[in-house]
Design a protein around this motif. Structure first.
Motif, PDB file in Angstrom:
ATOM      1  N   VAL A 267      -7.111  -0.495  17.571  1.00 59.65           N
ATOM      2  CA  VAL A 267      -6.086  -1.154  18.167  1.00 59.65           C
ATOM      3  C   VAL A 267      -4.734  -0.951  17.565  1.00 59.65           C
ATOM      4  N   GLN A 268      -3.632  -0.810  18.715  1.00 59.84           N
ATOM      5  CA  GLN A 268      -2.339  -0.625  18.015  1.00 59.84           C
ATOM      6  C   GLN A 268      -1.494  -1.691  18.435  1.00 59.84           C
ATOM      7  N   THR A 269      -0.056  -1.501  18.277  1.00 57.10           N
ATOM      8  CA  THR A 269       0.980  -2.251  18.876  1.00 57.10           C
ATOM      9  C   THR A 269       1.891  -1.572  19.514  1.00 57.10           C
TER      10      THR A 269
ATOM     11  N   GLN B 109       1.451  -4.972  21.419  1.00 53.72           N
ATOM     12  CA  GLN B 109       0.735  -5.907  22.240  1.00 53.72           C
ATOM     13  C   GLN B 109       1.294  -6.593  23.132  1.00 53.72           C
TER      14      GLN B 109
ATOM     15  N   ARG C 134       0.688  -1.259   0.013  1.00 47.76           N
ATOM     16  CA  ARG C 134       0.099   0.088   0.171  1.00 47.76           C
ATOM     17  C   ARG C 134       0.875   1.408  -0.115  1.00 47.76           C
TER      18      ARG C 134
ATOM     19  N   ASP D  48       4.662  -3.896  15.292  1.00 45.92           N
ATOM     20  CA  ASP D  48       4.783  -3.732  13.939  1.00 45.92           C
ATOM     21  C   ASP D  48       5.903  -2.694  13.790  1.00 45.92           C
TER      22      ASP D  48
ATOM     23  N   THR E 272      -5.658 -10.255  11.712  1.00 45.63           N
ATOM     24  CA  THR E 272      -4.953  -8.976  11.647  1.00 45.63           C
ATOM     25  C   THR E 272      -4.094  -8.559  12.936  1.00 45.63           C
ATOM     26  N   ASP E 273      -4.541  -9.191  13.816  1.00 42.18           N
ATOM     27  CA  ASP E 273      -3.568  -8.893  15.093  1.00 42.18           C
ATOM     28  C   ASP E 273      -3.542 -10.122  16.034  1.00 42.18           C
TER      29      ASP E 273
ATOM     30  N   LYS F 149       0.424   3.707  12.350  1.00 45.66           N
ATOM     31  CA  LYS F 149       0.982   2.866  11.505  1.00 45.66           C
ATOM     32  C   LYS F 149       1.298   3.316   9.930  1.00 45.66           C
TER      33      LYS F 149
ATOM     34  N   ARG G  90       4.818   0.673  12.829  1.00 40.58           N
ATOM     35  CA  ARG G  90       4.619   1.499  14.096  1.00 40.58           C
ATOM     36  C   ARG G  90       5.791   1.944  14.510  1.00 40.58           C
TER      37      ARG G  90
ATOM     38  N   ARG H  53       1.174 -11.418   8.237  1.00 41.80           N
ATOM     39  CA  ARG H  53       1.670 -10.999   9.383  1.00 41.80           C
ATOM     40  C   ARG H  53       1.728 -11.856  10.304  1.00 41.80           C
TER      41      ARG H  53
HETATM   42  C1  LIG Z   1      -1.532  -5.236  14.250  1.00 41.74           C
HETATM   43  C2  LIG Z   1      -2.217  -4.117  13.981  1.00 41.74           C
HETATM   44  O1  LIG Z   1      -1.480  -3.113  13.865  1.00 41.74           O
HETATM   45  C3  LIG Z   1      -3.261  -3.420  14.935  1.00 41.74           C
HETATM   46  O2  LIG Z   1      -3.811  -2.424  14.646  1.00 41.74           O
HETATM   47  C4  LIG Z   1      -2.901  -4.199  12.410  1.00 41.74           C
HETATM   48  O3  LIG Z   1      -4.085  -4.946  12.580  1.00 41.74           O
HETATM   49  C5  LIG Z   1      -1.837  -4.662  11.508  1.00 41.74           C
HETATM   50  O4  LIG Z   1      -2.764  -4.469  10.269  1.00 41.74           O
HETATM   51  P1  LIG Z   1      -1.906  -4.739   8.898  1.00 41.74           P
HETATM   52  O5  LIG Z   1      -2.827  -4.718   7.844  1.00 41.74           O
HETATM   53  O6  LIG Z   1      -1.264  -5.908   9.011  1.00 41.74           O
HETATM   54  O7  LIG Z   1      -1.258  -3.526   8.898  1.00 41.74           O
END
Ligand SMILES: C[C@](O)(CO)[C@H](O)COP(=O)(O)O
Ligand code: CTP
Length: 412
Positions: free
Chosen positions: A170-172, A174, A21, A108, A200-201, A224, A111, A86
């Protein structure tokens, strides 16, 4: 690599994504922001988190550029090749985490700017033991709706709109109890690639495996990097973080030290009283000088003036200050402390050592410390030594006192 005490955390940094992306033409973690790759930004922050004792970086397979970027970190981290999603990359990272790890954080590389405090918040909540998983999250500002699977021609319809107050972005990083994360990931053993894509997480799979997931406050800085426009935001963020660090260094209240030395000859007048370190020694012949000759008190005054950067004894008690003519060492020291405070400093402590054959000091040390400490309103410690018979101190002709003072700026 840091030592591994009991209450420590391992961290898996997933950095194997291609960044489709973002479209930079290189793996996203290698994209530079403010002259440094995202993966370096992430690692440099992680290395500041005391409790993290093991770092596993999941990297794009066989990418020499990544190896080059990570080489300077040496043994501070280990690497493993990533997978096709991921979730697959996290699983591979998990395979590298030491068996004795108690907590595992998953973060991530995208992030990269998550601040040290965010890691700390997650770790603290995890250590508090309310849940086997802790994630950072932010309240959302948009209304968020669930859509029905796209129908013909990709036309979408809303299926439902959850109450916004119940939603979190939601972030990391985690954080997980190591066993809970391992067990949850084991449930994915038979997933196909496309099923793994949908994970996704990590919190969601840990929760699906029956564990509670606690939410702590996230941080806007943990954004992110996903789309090209995020690079501008990231550059701005780093500039702000750098200027905050610069400012805090500028305003850091560093203490200041100062030195003072004073030498006085022993008087030719056998009747002259001996005053030293604020005490009278009746069995000794005193030190010569306009004042009482208290070399210890005078050296302490000079050390205080030096620490505060406000001159020396001559500056403050020169001949033009008649009121101090013949003043005792303790009086001068009291005034020196007042002047130092007037200049905006508080006194940490003063240490003085004098060199001389006489007076015999050990038995009166505590008394001297008390008198001088009261004079300046801060601890003073005095010690004594001889010069092994050498020099004027060894001959009993004079005394030298060496002082060090520590002061710090008063809070406004
Ligand atoms: C894990 C994450 O950052 C939580 O918001 C997110 O789900 C990662 O998503 P991505 O599509 O792999 O960027
Ligand atoms: N096979 C993958 C896919 C993603 N990640 C990592 O997971 C994090 C979140 O993924 P995302 O932001 O989606 O990164 P990319 O997969 O690189 O982005 P895109 O989906 O746009 O290709 C990133 O740090 C990314 O490097 C990974 O280690 N292995």
């Amino acid at each position: 690599m840091k030592q591994t005490p009991l209450n420590t955390s391992s961290l898996i940094l997933v950095a194997a994504g291609m960044g489709t992306r973002l479209g930079a033409g290189i793996p996203k973690a290698l994209v530079k922001v403010a002259g440094k790759t995202l993966v370096e930004h992430a690692i440099d922050r992680i290395l500041k988190v005391e409790e993290i004792t093991e770092i596993i970086v999941v990297t794009p397979a066989d990418d020499p550029r990544m190896a080059e970027v990570l080489a300077p970190y040496g043994t501070a981290l280990r690497t493993v090749d990533g997978g096709s999603s991921r979730a697959d990359s996290v699983r591979r990272g998990l395979g590298e985490v030491s068996d004795h790890a108690r907590n595992i954080l998953v973060h991530d590389a995208a992030r990269a700017f998550a601040p040290v405090e965010l890691y700390q918040r997650v770790i603290d909540a995890l250590n508090a033991g309310k849940a086997a998983a802790v994630i950072p999250a932010l309240a959302v500002t948009d209304t968020i709706s669930v859509v029905e699977p796209a129908g013909e021609a990709g036309v979408e319809f809303i299926a439902n709109t959850p109450a916004r107050s119940t939603l979190r972005a939601v972030q990391t990083p985690q954080g997980f109890n190591a066993e809970a994360l391992r067990q949850a990931h084991a449930q994915l053993d038979h997933y196909t690639e496309s099923e793994l894509e949908k994970v996704t997480d990590d919190a969601s799979i840990v929760r699906a495996n029956g564990e509670k997931v606690q939410v702590v406050n996230g941080d806007q800085q943990a954004l992110k990097v996903t789309h090209p426009e995020d690079i501008d935001t990231a550059n701005q963020l780093v500039a702000e973080q750098d200027s905050r660090v610069k400012k805090s260094k500028e305003t850091m209240n560093l203490p200041r030290i100062g030195n003072g030395i004073d030498v006085h000859a022993v008087s030719q007048d056998p009747a002259r009283p001996m005053w030293l370190a604020g005490l009278h020694f009746p069995e000794d012949i005193g030190l010569s000088g306009h004042s009482d000759g208290d070399a210890v008190a005078h050296a302490a005054c000079d050390a205080l003036f030096s620490a505060a950067g406000i001159g020396d004894l001559g500056t403050h008690f020169g001949v033009d200050r008649e009121e101090f003519a013949g003043a005792s060492g303790v009086r001068l020291l009291t005034e020196a402390a007042r002047l130092v405070r007037e200049a905006g400093f508080e006194i940490g402590n003063v240490a003085v050592q004098f060199v001389g054959r006489r007076p015999r000091f050990a038995a009166r040390r505590e008394e001297a410390n008390q008198v001088l400490s009261e004079a300046i309103g801060a601890p003073v410690s005095v010690s004594a030594t001889t010069s092994d018979g050498l020099g004027y101190e060894g001959d009993g002709q004079g005394i030298t006192a060496y002082a060090t003072a520590l002061v710090f700026a008063q809070h406004s």
